[in-house]
Design a protein around this motif. Structure first.
Motif, PDB file in Angstrom:
ATOM      1  N   ALA A  84       9.046   2.281  -5.489  1.00 17.70           N
ATOM      2  CA  ALA A  84       8.772   3.675  -5.133  1.00 17.70           C
ATOM      3  C   ALA A  84      10.029   4.401  -4.695  1.00 17.70           C
ATOM      4  O   ALA A  84      10.251   5.563  -5.053  1.00 17.70           O
ATOM      5  CB  ALA A  84       7.706   3.750  -4.044  1.00 17.70           C
TER       6      ALA A  84
ATOM      7  N   TYR B  35       1.093   1.825 -11.250  1.00 19.01           N
ATOM      8  CA  TYR B  35       1.669   3.086 -10.782  1.00 19.01           C
ATOM      9  C   TYR B  35       2.687   3.715 -11.718  1.00 19.01           C
ATOM     10  O   TYR B  35       3.042   4.870 -11.539  1.00 19.01           O
ATOM     11  CB  TYR B  35       2.310   2.889  -9.401  1.00 19.01           C
TER      12      TYR B  35
ATOM     13  N   HIS C 193       4.179   8.425 -12.653  1.00 20.50           N
ATOM     14  CA  HIS C 193       5.428   9.173 -12.527  1.00 20.50           C
ATOM     15  C   HIS C 193       6.446   8.796 -13.606  1.00 20.50           C
ATOM     16  O   HIS C 193       6.840   9.629 -14.402  1.00 20.50           O
ATOM     17  CB  HIS C 193       6.035   8.945 -11.137  1.00 20.50           C
TER      18      HIS C 193
ATOM     19  N   PHE D  90      10.998   4.719  -9.015  1.00 21.46           N
ATOM     20  CA  PHE D  90      10.183   5.919  -9.201  1.00 21.46           C
ATOM     21  C   PHE D  90      10.811   7.115  -8.488  1.00 21.46           C
ATOM     22  O   PHE D  90      10.670   8.245  -8.915  1.00 21.46           O
ATOM     23  CB  PHE D  90       8.768   5.710  -8.683  1.00 21.46           C
ATOM     24  N   LYS D  91      11.462   6.836  -7.375  1.00 20.57           N
ATOM     25  CA  LYS D  91      12.130   7.864  -6.562  1.00 20.57           C
ATOM     26  C   LYS D  91      11.164   8.977  -6.149  1.00 20.57           C
ATOM     27  O   LYS D  91      11.514  10.150  -6.147  1.00 20.57           O
ATOM     28  CB  LYS D  91      13.343   8.430  -7.289  1.00 20.57           C
ATOM     29  N   THR D  92       9.954   8.593  -5.795  1.00 22.48           N
ATOM     30  CA  THR D  92       8.943   9.569  -5.394  1.00 22.48           C
ATOM     31  C   THR D  92       8.771   9.644  -3.887  1.00 22.48           C
ATOM     32  O   THR D  92       8.207  10.605  -3.384  1.00 22.48           O
ATOM     33  CB  THR D  92       7.574   9.223  -6.012  1.00 22.48           C
ATOM     34  N   ASP D  93       9.200   8.633  -3.187  1.00 18.98           N
ATOM     35  CA  ASP D  93       8.981   8.566  -1.745  1.00 18.98           C
ATOM     36  C   ASP D  93      10.257   8.134  -1.047  1.00 18.98           C
ATOM     37  O   ASP D  93      11.134   7.519  -1.638  1.00 18.98           O
ATOM     38  CB  ASP D  93       7.874   7.554  -1.423  1.00 18.98           C
TER      39      ASP D  93
END
Length: 124
Positions: free
Chosen positions: A93, A22, A26, A97-100
Motif C-alpha cells: 500500500a 487489492y 488502484h 500502490f502508493k495510496t496510503d
C-alpha cells in the motif's frame, strides 16, 4: 529451518494475495487493457493470481505445521499468517500502490499484533 521456509512461503503467498484482492482497485486501473475489463474479467484475473497465493500458502502451512515436523501449532500458524498479511499489505500500500501513508495508528496497531504473537506463542 522449516519455520523460516514456512514464513518465506507465506510472504510470497501474501504478495500474490494482496495483488489479487487489492491490485484491481488502484494499480491495475493504470493499465489501459485492464481498465476496459468488466467485473467478470477482473474476477478471473484475481482468481488466477489467487491460484499462486495457494501454490505458496498450502506448502507453507504443511511445512510449518507441528504434526508435519514443523515448529508451529495451528494457532501459531494463523497468527503468523495475519502478521505476514498485514506486513506485506502495508509495504504494498505504501510503496507499490502508493495510496496510503503509514500513520501512528498503524504503528500502534502493529505493536498490538506483535503483542498478540507474544501471547499466542507464550507457554502459560
Amino acid at each position: 529451518m522449516k519455520g523460516l521456509y514456512s514464513i518465506l512461503l507465506l510472504s510470497l503467498s501474501n504478495l500474490f494475495m494482496t495483488f489479487a484482492w487489492y491490485g484491481h482497485l488502484h494499480l491495475f486501473k493504470k493499465m489501459a487493457w485492464f481498465a476496459k475489463l468488466g467485473l467478470f474479467g477482473v474476477i478471473m484475473i484475481s482468481w488466477g493470481l489467487a491460484l499462486f497465493e495457494y501454490i505458496f500458502q498450502v506448502p507453507a502451512n504443511r511445512l510449518g505445521f507441528v504434526e508435519n515436523g514443523g515448529p508451529f501449532s495451528l494457532f501459531q500458524l494463523k497468527v503468523i499468517q495475519e502478521v505476514v498479511t498485514l506486513t506485506v499489505f502495508t509495504l504494498c500500500a505504501v510503496f507499490i500502490f502508493k495510496t496510503d501513508k503509514l500513520g501512528w495508528n498503524h504503528v500502534v496497531g502493529f505493536a498490538l499484533l506483535v503483542a498478540a504473537v507474544y501471547v499466542i506463542f507464550k507457554k502459560w
